[in-house]
Design a protein around this motif. Sequence first.
Motif, short mmCIF file in Angstrom:
data_model
loop_
_atom_site.label_atom_id
_atom_site.label_comp_id
_atom_site.label_asym_id
_atom_site.label_seq_id
_atom_site.Cartn_x
_atom_site.Cartn_y
_atom_site.Cartn_z
N ASP A 1 80.73 94.40 -32.97
CA ASP A 1 79.72 93.57 -32.29
C ASP A 1 80.23 92.15 -32.07
O ASP A 1 80.06 91.57 -31.00
N MET A 2 80.86 91.60 -33.12
CA MET A 2 81.37 90.23 -32.99
C MET A 2 82.46 90.17 -31.92
O MET A 2 82.49 89.24 -31.09
N ALA B 1 83.69 90.83 -20.22
CA ALA B 1 82.88 92.05 -20.38
C ALA B 1 83.25 93.03 -19.27
O ALA B 1 83.43 92.65 -18.11
N ASP C 1 80.98 90.43 -28.55
CA ASP C 1 80.30 89.18 -28.23
C ASP C 1 81.33 88.17 -27.68
O ASP C 1 81.09 87.51 -26.67
N TRP C 2 82.50 88.10 -28.33
CA TRP C 2 83.53 87.16 -27.87
C TRP C 2 84.14 87.58 -26.55
O TRP C 2 84.45 86.75 -25.70
N GLY D 1 82.54 88.98 -24.24
CA GLY D 1 81.54 88.51 -23.27
C GLY D 1 81.61 87.01 -23.06
O GLY D 1 81.61 86.52 -21.93
N LYS D 2 81.73 86.27 -24.17
CA LYS D 2 81.72 84.79 -24.08
C LYS D 2 82.88 84.27 -23.23
O LYS D 2 82.77 83.23 -22.59
N GLU E 1 79.91 95.54 -37.51
CA GLU E 1 79.78 94.09 -37.29
C GLU E 1 81.01 93.54 -36.58
O GLU E 1 80.90 92.68 -35.71
#
Length: 286
Positions: free
Chosen positions: A139-140, A151, A143-144, A146-147, A136
């Motif tokens: 993944d988190m 990436a 995700d950040w 990417g945000k 997790e």
Amino acid sequence: MENILNQGGGLLPVAPVVEFKNVSKIFNMGTSLEFKALDGLNFRIEDLPRRGELITILGPSGCGKSTMLNLLAGFHGVYPQTTGEIFVRGQNIKGPGKDRGMVFQKYSSFPHMTVLENVSFGLKINKAEMKLSDAEIRDMAMDWVGKVGLAGHEHKYPCQLSGGQQQRVAIARSLALKPRILLMDEPFSALDEPTRLEMQRLLVELWYSHEATVFLVTHSIAEAVYLGDRVWLFSKAPGKIVKEFNDLPLPAQGESPIKRQKEPSFQAIVDEVAEEFMKIQKSKKE
Ligand code: ADP
Ligand code: MG
């Protein structure tokens, strides 16, 4: 104080997100280096339903802006205040906490860690409390990454990134912990103008989705007016809020900061703030 409806339909008071009551800070008290950086700082940021405010802070150099952020962050060396009280959601702060994230002007990432490791760092430290598995956390963090538009750069080290990219890492690292309060101390000051505008756009996007209350210190009046829904002007040291501009138009999501900042209505507000700022600069030391 705002009220919310409880399950029985009655009104419950909600503690403000942040409250400073008569806060002063004197450094090196009782020595020849004694310096009063803040004096009688009072403000209250109410807990607005489903959104945080973005407060931008302008003031002469050395007037205590960073001191205010550092006190609120609970950072050793500045915290605690000399007098007064600081509350976060009704509780006296006792030091740093993951409810308050900080982004500094100098890129504050760990140089020996990759982008992904930097963004995962706070999550790993708070793994047990946040009940997160390693998967997790990964993944988190991804995700950040990417945000904030990194990436593909997740395995690079900070020294392999541009200034703007490094600042994206710092922002992702802070926001990954979902702080209710984000403290930003001249976060874009060291960036070139196009990167700075890009970062302003990014901050607006993240702020809309994150609902954090943001305190952002800047020396750019245009940046303060563009990002802030309130702009505070601090006096010369010892600093306190001498003027608040509120109800400023919020930057729209997806809007170009360049376009907005060229509009005459925007420029008129900048001129008004600049005039007040100049009065402070010209004033005698308090
Ligand atoms: P600014 O508004 O430019 O961010 P600061 O809050 O950094 O101003 O500093 C306000 C004043 O307090 C400055 O004169 C600074 O030298 C002094 N100061 C800040 N931090 C410390 C410290 N840890 N020890 C002693 N003096 C400090
Ligand atoms: Mg400062």
